[in-house]
Write a protein that holds these residues in place. Sequence first.
Motif, PDB file in Angstrom:
ATOM      1  N   PRO A  95       0.794  -1.239   0.000  1.00  0.00           N
ATOM      2  CA  PRO A  95       0.000   0.000   0.000  1.00  0.00           C
ATOM      3  C   PRO A  95       0.824   1.285   0.000  1.00  0.00           C
ATOM      4  CG  PRO A  95      -0.874  -1.580   1.578  1.00  0.00           C
ATOM      5  CD  PRO A  95       0.417  -2.130   1.103  1.00  0.00           C
ATOM      6  N   GLU A  96       1.945   1.289   0.711  1.00  0.00           N
ATOM      7  CA  GLU A  96       2.721   2.521   0.856  1.00  0.00           C
ATOM      8  C   GLU A  96       3.601   2.835  -0.353  1.00  0.00           C
ATOM      9  OE1 GLU A  96       2.518   4.845   3.084  1.00  0.00           O
ATOM     10  OE2 GLU A  96       1.064   3.821   4.356  1.00  0.00           O
ATOM     11  N   LEU A  97       3.741   1.882  -1.274  1.00  0.00           N
ATOM     12  CA  LEU A  97       4.534   2.130  -2.482  1.00  0.00           C
ATOM     13  C   LEU A  97       3.648   2.694  -3.589  1.00  0.00           C
ATOM     14  CD1 LEU A  97       6.931  -0.964  -2.714  1.00  0.00           C
ATOM     15  CD2 LEU A  97       7.363   1.268  -1.695  1.00  0.00           C
ATOM     16  N   THR A  98       4.277   3.328  -4.570  1.00  0.00           N
ATOM     17  CA  THR A  98       3.539   3.872  -5.709  1.00  0.00           C
ATOM     18  C   THR A  98       3.096   2.758  -6.643  1.00  0.00           C
ATOM     19  OG1 THR A  98       5.534   4.123  -7.047  1.00  0.00           O
ATOM     20  CG2 THR A  98       4.912   5.996  -5.646  1.00  0.00           C
ATOM     21  N   ILE A  99       2.243   3.124  -7.573  1.00  0.00           N
ATOM     22  CA  ILE A  99       1.776   2.146  -8.568  1.00  0.00           C
ATOM     23  C   ILE A  99       2.948   1.598  -9.364  1.00  0.00           C
ATOM     24  CG2 ILE A  99       0.402   1.878 -10.665  1.00  0.00           C
ATOM     25  CD1 ILE A  99      -1.512   4.029  -9.495  1.00  0.00           C
ATOM     26  N   TYR A 100       3.832   2.507  -9.854  1.00  0.00           N
ATOM     27  CA  TYR A 100       4.938   2.036 -10.706  1.00  0.00           C
ATOM     28  C   TYR A 100       5.924   1.173  -9.935  1.00  0.00           C
ATOM     29  CZ  TYR A 100       7.956   5.920  -8.994  1.00  0.00           C
ATOM     30  OH  TYR A 100       8.699   6.787  -8.228  1.00  0.00           O
ATOM     31  N   ILE A 115      18.477   1.380 -10.306  1.00  0.00           N
ATOM     32  CA  ILE A 115      17.137   1.310 -10.889  1.00  0.00           C
ATOM     33  C   ILE A 115      16.884   2.566 -11.715  1.00  0.00           C
ATOM     34  CG2 ILE A 115      14.653   1.271 -10.383  1.00  0.00           C
ATOM     35  CD1 ILE A 115      15.349  -0.275  -7.809  1.00  0.00           C
ATOM     36  N   ASP A 116      16.409   2.363 -12.940  1.00  0.00           N
ATOM     37  CA  ASP A 116      16.072   3.479 -13.832  1.00  0.00           C
ATOM     38  C   ASP A 116      14.607   3.865 -13.584  1.00  0.00           C
ATOM     39  OD1 ASP A 116      15.483   5.226 -15.885  1.00  0.00           O
ATOM     40  OD2 ASP A 116      16.639   4.133 -17.401  1.00  0.00           O
ATOM     41  N   TRP A 117      14.394   4.836 -12.682  1.00  0.00           N
ATOM     42  CA  TRP A 117      13.036   5.193 -12.280  1.00  0.00           C
ATOM     43  C   TRP A 117      12.265   5.863 -13.410  1.00  0.00           C
ATOM     44  CZ3 TRP A 117      11.434   2.473  -8.584  1.00  0.00           C
ATOM     45  CH2 TRP A 117      12.235   2.156  -7.476  1.00  0.00           C
ATOM     46  N   ASN A 118      12.941   6.653 -14.222  1.00  0.00           N
ATOM     47  CA  ASN A 118      12.256   7.320 -15.343  1.00  0.00           C
ATOM     48  C   ASN A 118      11.685   6.299 -16.320  1.00  0.00           C
ATOM     49  OD1 ASN A 118      12.717   9.925 -14.420  1.00  0.00           O
ATOM     50  ND2 ASN A 118      14.723  10.045 -15.425  1.00  0.00           N
ATOM     51  N   GLU A 119      12.498   5.293 -16.669  1.00  0.00           N
ATOM     52  CA  GLU A 119      12.036   4.249 -17.579  1.00  0.00           C
ATOM     53  C   GLU A 119      10.937   3.401 -16.920  1.00  0.00           C
ATOM     54  OE1 GLU A 119      11.670   2.013 -21.052  1.00  0.00           O
ATOM     55  OE2 GLU A 119      12.629   3.960 -20.677  1.00  0.00           O
ATOM     56  N   THR A 120      11.058   3.199 -15.608  1.00  0.00           N
ATOM     57  CA  THR A 120      10.042   2.443 -14.862  1.00  0.00           C
ATOM     58  C   THR A 120       8.678   3.127 -14.974  1.00  0.00           C
ATOM     59  OG1 THR A 120      11.701   1.657 -13.287  1.00  0.00           O
ATOM     60  CG2 THR A 120       9.398   1.516 -12.603  1.00  0.00           C
ATOM     61  N   ILE A 121       8.665   4.450 -14.806  1.00  0.00           N
ATOM     62  CA  ILE A 121       7.400   5.202 -14.893  1.00  0.00           C
ATOM     63  C   ILE A 121       6.837   5.148 -16.306  1.00  0.00           C
ATOM     64  CG2 ILE A 121       6.391   7.518 -14.756  1.00  0.00           C
ATOM     65  CD1 ILE A 121       8.375   8.061 -12.438  1.00  0.00           C
ATOM     66  N   VAL A 122       7.706   5.277 -17.323  1.00  0.00           N
ATOM     67  CA  VAL A 122       7.268   5.223 -18.726  1.00  0.00           C
ATOM     68  C   VAL A 122       6.616   3.876 -19.033  1.00  0.00           C
ATOM     69  CG1 VAL A 122       8.073   5.153 -21.131  1.00  0.00           C
ATOM     70  CG2 VAL A 122       8.919   6.933 -19.583  1.00  0.00           C
ATOM     71  N   ARG A 123       7.278   2.782 -18.607  1.00  0.00           N
ATOM     72  CA  ARG A 123       6.744   1.436 -18.896  1.00  0.00           C
ATOM     73  C   ARG A 123       5.484   1.161 -18.058  1.00  0.00           C
ATOM     74  NH1 ARG A 123      11.581  -2.958 -19.652  1.00  0.00           N
ATOM     75  NH2 ARG A 123      13.133  -1.573 -20.576  1.00  0.00           N
ATOM     76  N   ALA A 124       5.450   1.709 -16.844  1.00  0.00           N
ATOM     77  CA  ALA A 124       4.258   1.530 -16.008  1.00  0.00           C
ATOM     78  C   ALA A 124       3.043   2.160 -16.680  1.00  0.00           C
ATOM     79  CB  ALA A 124       4.484   2.140 -14.627  1.00  0.00           C
ATOM     80  N   LYS A 125       3.233   3.332 -17.292  1.00  0.00           N
ATOM     81  CA  LYS A 125       2.135   3.983 -18.015  1.00  0.00           C
ATOM     82  C   LYS A 125       1.630   3.091 -19.149  1.00  0.00           C
ATOM     83  CE  LYS A 125       3.296   8.844 -17.133  1.00  0.00           C
ATOM     84  NZ  LYS A 125       3.848  10.097 -17.708  1.00  0.00           N
ATOM     85  N   LYS A 126       2.544   2.418 -19.854  1.00  0.00           N
ATOM     86  CA  LYS A 126       2.163   1.515 -20.951  1.00  0.00           C
ATOM     87  C   LYS A 126       1.346   0.338 -20.420  1.00  0.00           C
ATOM     88  CE  LYS A 126       6.086   2.536 -24.023  1.00  0.00           C
ATOM     89  NZ  LYS A 126       7.325   1.994 -24.624  1.00  0.00           N
ATOM     90  N   MET A 127       1.773  -0.215 -19.260  1.00  0.00           N
ATOM     91  CA  MET A 127       1.053  -1.347 -18.666  1.00  0.00           C
ATOM     92  C   MET A 127      -0.350  -0.926 -18.211  1.00  0.00           C
ATOM     93  SD  MET A 127       2.984  -3.905 -18.994  1.00  0.00           S
ATOM     94  CE  MET A 127       4.176  -3.414 -20.240  1.00  0.00           C
ATOM     95  N   LEU A 128      -0.435   0.276 -17.623  1.00  0.00           N
ATOM     96  CA  LEU A 128      -1.735   0.773 -17.171  1.00  0.00           C
ATOM     97  C   LEU A 128      -2.662   1.006 -18.353  1.00  0.00           C
ATOM     98  CD1 LEU A 128      -0.570   3.293 -14.413  1.00  0.00           C
ATOM     99  CD2 LEU A 128      -1.667   1.070 -14.053  1.00  0.00           C
ATOM    100  N   LYS A 129      -2.098   1.453 -19.468  1.00  0.00           N
ATOM    101  CA  LYS A 129      -2.901   1.676 -20.685  1.00  0.00           C
ATOM    102  C   LYS A 129      -3.482   0.349 -21.178  1.00  0.00           C
ATOM    103  CE  LYS A 129      -2.680   4.121 -25.116  1.00  0.00           C
ATOM    104  NZ  LYS A 129      -1.791   4.808 -26.097  1.00  0.00           N
ATOM    105  N   LYS A 130      -2.698  -0.722 -21.054  1.00  0.00           N
ATOM    106  CA  LYS A 130      -3.158  -2.046 -21.500  1.00  0.00           C
ATOM    107  C   LYS A 130      -4.358  -2.531 -20.690  1.00  0.00           C
ATOM    108  CE  LYS A 130       1.069  -3.993 -23.497  1.00  0.00           C
ATOM    109  NZ  LYS A 130       2.047  -5.108 -23.438  1.00  0.00           N
ATOM    110  N   VAL A 131      -4.427  -2.112 -19.418  1.00  0.00           N
ATOM    111  CA  VAL A 131      -5.556  -2.556 -18.578  1.00  0.00           C
ATOM    112  C   VAL A 131      -6.633  -1.476 -18.482  1.00  0.00           C
ATOM    113  CG1 VAL A 131      -4.120  -4.145 -17.253  1.00  0.00           C
ATOM    114  CG2 VAL A 131      -4.452  -1.817 -16.405  1.00  0.00           C
ATOM    115  N   LYS A 132      -6.545  -0.478 -19.385  1.00  0.00           N
ATOM    116  CA  LYS A 132      -7.561   0.587 -19.493  1.00  0.00           C
ATOM    117  C   LYS A 132      -7.686   1.397 -18.198  1.00  0.00           C
ATOM    118  CE  LYS A 132      -9.200  -0.781 -23.613  1.00  0.00           C
ATOM    119  NZ  LYS A 132      -8.243  -1.846 -23.935  1.00  0.00           N
ATOM    120  N   LEU A 133      -6.539   1.642 -17.551  1.00  0.00           N
ATOM    121  CA  LEU A 133      -6.545   2.407 -16.308  1.00  0.00           C
ATOM    122  C   LEU A 133      -5.820   3.730 -16.541  1.00  0.00           C
ATOM    123  CD1 LEU A 133      -7.489   2.330 -13.396  1.00  0.00           C
ATOM    124  CD2 LEU A 133      -5.385   1.157 -12.762  1.00  0.00           C
TER     125      LEU A 133
END
Length: 506
Positions: A95-100, A115-133
């Motif tokens: 719960p205390e961690l971010t979505i990405y 850890i490449d946090w910028n790339e993590t956020i970019v890829r997280a956005k792609k994954m969220l788009k796949k689940v329509k979130l």
Amino acid sequence: MSEYILEMKNITKTFPGVKALDNVDFRVKKGEIHCLVGENGSGKSTLMKVLSGVYPFGEYSGEIIFDGKPQKFKSINDSERVGIVTIYQELALIPELTIYENIFLGHEIKKGNFIDWNETIVRAKKMLKKVKLDINPTLKVKDLGVGMQQLVEIAKALSKNVKLLILDEPTAALNEDDSENLLKLIKELKEHGVTCILISHKLKEVISVADSITVLRDGKMISSLEVGKDEISENIIIKHMVGREIEDIYPKRKKKEFGEKILEVKNLSAYDPNLGRQILKDVEFNVRKGEIVGIAGLMGAGRTELALSIFGNPKGYRLKGEIYVNGQKKKFTKPKDAIRAGIAYVSEDRKGNGLILIDDIRNNISITNLKELTKNGFVNENEEIKVANEYKESLRIKAPSVEQKVGNLSGGNQQKVSLAKWLFVKPHVLILDEPTRGIDVGAKYEIYTLMNQLVEKGMSIIMISSELPEILGMSDRVYVMSGGRMVGELPIEEATQEKIMELATN
């Protein structure tokens, strides 16, 4: 090349005193939605734990072939490495961690040793788009609703290049809209080549999405049905699950005679200091002796908050209003006060709040009323065992003995222990909060039958449920809540799903 992405052959798994799986054969075709159904304790979760490496190779007998290759998974990491990902009913998010951070936890994206946090956020956005979130991935998971958290779990699975997605009761804690969206997403994932195994007790959902259905009973594979080839209906599935036909899932009561008002709530308001807002507003309702009163409403309507306010206010809400039990005005400052007045509450969260999972059946049942078993400061263990065995028999709790740890029981049997625990205090009013959530049709029928028996003996029941057919099938009267208010009261003869939803959405 085989049309099956998964073949499990002659899988046998035993625990002390119990054969959980008995030579089970289970096959799943590539790109299908395969539903796995059965009563609680039938072996569904055990079979999936064998597949996902929770029970490693060597702790079971039989063979697993995935994507054409024999597999000997020794851990969850081994199964995930080949593309098998499981999403459990109790979500595995922090719960205390971010979505990405949650999406890539355990398989972080690195640049060198960091850890490449910028790339993590970019890829997280792609994954969220796949689940329509459509949501900011920097939000913390604790700030999301259950439906959104479920989608984050699926996004996490997709980030692991999943080939076979196992979903264990994914809609158990979701409202109708979130459930519908999730099932739609599962169908879309199928179109993109992801094979799904769906475990669910909601047979309407099963029939709406399944390409194939496998039924387990008592650790054995009973039948495998294929949509378009075999005749499939709820009644057919139920017959395979329980070994008999259940004519009416909501058993009829022999008599419906109600006495005087046993519980009356007047102008009850509640303020939650943690949320910083009012959660109940001038709520009024009553319950008569021998009556089942259903309380309906959408998630967030205030139903559980109402139950907790009556049951001694364990959350520390600031309360105003009046509560009468048998015509006498009461003020409950803690659950013990409510219990003494004859009110008991079966929590919707049996694992988190209802039971001590690391303890046995005997202690879970006796803990609410140790005073009755105590003499000269000592608990009479023989009497304690006797009481626990009586409830084990009368509620048909499936376990080798009352010494069995509750955490090792199926969901339906855990719910029966939770009921037994509160029946032992011999209440006048029993509040049941989502009494059949996450349990199978056979166990539901047993709980409904028990409810009828209790009210026939003069007990009164308040049933909170998100399942409208359950509300309509079991209640004598229905109250509807919305936005912390009691917005309607319907005699059961006039109540319909449409009328309830109309009131609930006002």
